[in-house]
Design an enzyme around this catalytic site. Structure first.
Site, short mmCIF file in Angstrom:
data_model
loop_
_atom_site.label_atom_id
_atom_site.label_comp_id
_atom_site.label_asym_id
_atom_site.label_seq_id
_atom_site.Cartn_x
_atom_site.Cartn_y
_atom_site.Cartn_z
N CYS A 1 0.84 -1.22 0.00
CA CYS A 1 0.00 0.00 0.00
C CYS A 1 0.87 1.26 0.00
CB CYS A 1 -0.91 0.02 1.22
SG CYS A 1 -2.04 -1.38 1.29
N ARG B 1 -7.85 -4.42 -3.17
CA ARG B 1 -7.38 -3.26 -3.95
C ARG B 1 -8.36 -3.05 -5.11
NH1 ARG B 1 -2.38 -2.60 -1.71
NH2 ARG B 1 -1.62 -4.55 -0.83
C1 BEZ Z 1 0.61 -4.60 1.89
O1 BEZ Z 1 1.80 -4.78 1.92
O2 BEZ Z 1 0.12 -3.53 1.51
C2 BEZ Z 1 -0.30 -5.70 2.28
C3 BEZ Z 1 0.07 -6.99 1.99
C4 BEZ Z 1 -0.77 -8.04 2.37
C5 BEZ Z 1 -1.95 -7.77 3.06
C6 BEZ Z 1 -2.32 -6.47 3.31
C7 BEZ Z 1 -1.50 -5.42 2.91
#
Ligand code: BEZ
Length: 228
Positions: free
Chosen positions: A55, A138
């Site tokens: 993110c 997402r």
């Molecule tokens: C992230 O790195 O943004 C992420 C990865 C897995 C689950 C939720 C967020």
């Protein structure tokens, strides 16, 4: 399309629907969506959680490209199910500490919605329990200047979005609207576009004989757009 959350069936918005309306608290103050964005395109997107690496890389990229989207009359609005103070702290950390690829000192100026109650994310089908019932996937909603949903892309939690594709999709839809054409696979701005299928034998013949239109066959014709 619908999702089942806590035994509640929630319809998911579809392409061609009016963007569901809501009021929300954001890092840039309250917004009234989609009314505040009337006359503009909006990319309304969700992310799973603040202070997570994928993110963070996405937010930095959205922020870096914000002017490019603005030049295309397109505003960005983000959302996660985190609270406002988490959002503020995360955006401050990004600006003050995070360097990634060629990006540093990145200020996120577009609104990030707090959605602890999940009211908005459920309305938009961003909570997909098969993937996570506590985090939004997402999601990317492209909403046009009339408030109509024009495209939807969903990615799982582990997959960072392709920003070239988000921009390409926006430009392709704007080009389709402006010239009443369609765009072929992997189309990039500047390339030939698809002329909509001929609706009569006469038009099919005209197309095949035209100097401006190139036809692979009568139903598959392309043309160049004016240079601008
Ligand atoms: C992230 O790195 O943004 C992420 C990865 C897995 C689950 C939720 C967020």
């Amino acid at each position: 399309m619908e999702t089942l959350i806590e035994n509640q069936v929630i319809p998911m918005p579809r392409i061609g629907d009016k963007a569901p309306a809501f009021k929300a608290v954001t890092t840039q103050g309250e917004i009234n969506f989609p009314q505040d964005y009337s006359g503009k395109w909006v990319i309304f997107f969700s992310h799973p959680a603040d202070f997570t690496p994928v993110c963070t890389s996405e937010f930095m990229t959205f922020a870096k490209m914000e002017n490019e989207f603005s030049e295309l009359n397109c505003k960005l609005v983000g959302l996660s199910v985190d609270g406002l103070y988490s959002h503020i702290a995360w955006l401050r950390t990004i600006k003050e500490k995070i360097e990634f690829r060629d990006m540093k000192n990145i200020e996120v100026k577009f609104p990030l919605i707090e959605d602890i109650t999940m009211e908005v994310s459920k309305k938009y089908g961003m909570i997909q329990p098969g993937e996570s019932s506590t985090k939004a996937v997402r999601a990317v909603f492209f909403i046009d200047p009339k408030g109509i949903i024009r495209a939807i892309i969903y990615y799982p939690l582990s997959l960072g979005r392709n920003f070239d594709e988000l921009k390409r999709a926006l430009v392709a839809m704007q080009t389709a609207d402006k010239y009443s054409i369609a765009t072929p696979a992997d189309w990039r701005p500047g390339e030939d576009v698809i002329v909509p299928p001929a609706g009569s034998c006469g038009v099919a013949k005209e197309r095949m004989e035209s100097e401006d239109i190139k036809c692979v066959d009568w139903f598959f014709c392309t043309k160049a757009l004016p240079l601008n």
